[in-house]
Scaffold this active site. Structure first.
Site, PDB file in Angstrom:
ATOM      1  N   ALA A 130      13.021 -45.683  32.620  1.00  0.00           N
ATOM      2  CA  ALA A 130      11.882 -46.597  32.527  1.00  0.00           C
ATOM      3  C   ALA A 130      10.948 -46.429  33.725  1.00  0.00           C
ATOM      4  O   ALA A 130       9.719 -46.510  33.593  1.00  0.00           O
ATOM      5  CB  ALA A 130      12.378 -48.043  32.447  1.00  0.00           C
ATOM      6  N   TYR A 131      11.535 -46.188  34.891  1.00  0.00           N
ATOM      7  CA  TYR A 131      10.737 -45.928  36.102  1.00  0.00           C
ATOM      8  C   TYR A 131       9.895 -44.665  35.931  1.00  0.00           C
ATOM      9  O   TYR A 131       8.687 -44.658  36.228  1.00  0.00           O
ATOM     10  CB  TYR A 131      11.682 -45.800  37.289  1.00  0.00           C
ATOM     11  N   LEU A 132      10.503 -43.590  35.453  1.00  0.00           N
ATOM     12  CA  LEU A 132       9.759 -42.346  35.264  1.00  0.00           C
ATOM     13  C   LEU A 132       8.670 -42.508  34.211  1.00  0.00           C
ATOM     14  O   LEU A 132       7.572 -41.951  34.355  1.00  0.00           O
ATOM     15  CB  LEU A 132      10.710 -41.216  34.868  1.00  0.00           C
TER      16      LEU A 132
END
Length: 217
Positions: A130-132
């Protein structure tokens, strides 16, 4: 030169604030809580209290008024869930870019991440994916804006080792690590090189002095 940094209390941001202040720039950092202000003042930066998860464009643009450059170095941080990756790493970056355009601040740097990709799959760590995705979507948004002279910097794995001043900076570097000190040094150098606008650059430790690496991309 006046430079406003989003995520001014973060580890890279504080290193960058110290560098810019030491060389004579006027530096301000956006922070979420007033009690964080002392740390910024110790770095030579002016603290500006502004929560990018709840502020509007007009409020952020007021903080950017008169700035020559803006640096987005904010992040939800370790321990946060997928929702905050989206609201901070993507949403706050888009808001900061909107505000920079509204305030007439063209030079805009983004601290992203190697591997950032709006289409990143879940993999073994869904929060990291989700961060990427959030970082990738933020990068895509910034790169679509004709009103900004943007540069996206994608460091490799971050370390707290002392900076060496030697890096590998290119459109593609391959995987590797880089100290937060050297990331801050590269950001400071990028601010001085308008020719790096419109570039997405990966960064890892290497053998080329920072200034030479920035001039050579």
């Amino acid at each position: 030169m006046r430079i406003v940094i989003a995520g001014g209390h973060g580890q890279i941001a504080r290193r960058l604030e110290r560098l810019l202040s030491a060389r004579g720039d006027e530096v301000a950092g956006l922070i979420r809580r007033p009690e964080q202000g002392g740390d910024l003042e110790a770095c030579g930066a002016e603290p500006l209290v502004c929560d990018l998860e709840s502020a509007g464009v007009a409020e952020v643009a007021r903080h950017l008024a008169g700035a020559h450059a803006a640096v987005f170095a904010a992040g939800a941080g370790g321990g946060s869930g997928a929702d905050r990756k989206d609201t901070v790493d993507r949403g706050a970056c888009a808001l900061f870019a909107d505000a920079a355009e509204a305030a007439g601040v063209r030079r805009f740097l983004v601290v992203s991440s190697m591997g950032a990709d709006a289409g990143a799959s879940g993999g073994a760590d869904p929060v990291f994916a989700a961060y990427l995705r959030a970082k990738g979507a933020a990068d895509d948004d910034v790169r679509s804006r004709s009103g900004l002279d943007w540069t996206v910097l994608r460091p490799g794995a971050l370390t707290d080792a002392p900076g060496t001043g030697l890096v590998n900076l290119a459109a593609s570097t391959g995987r590797g690590s880089v100290s937060r000190d050297d990331v801050a040094a590269v950001l400071a150098a990028l601010l001085d090189e308008p020719g790096t606008a419109g570039r997405t650059l990966e960064l890892i430790g290497g053998e080329v002095p920072v200034r030479e690496a920035v001039r050579g991309v």
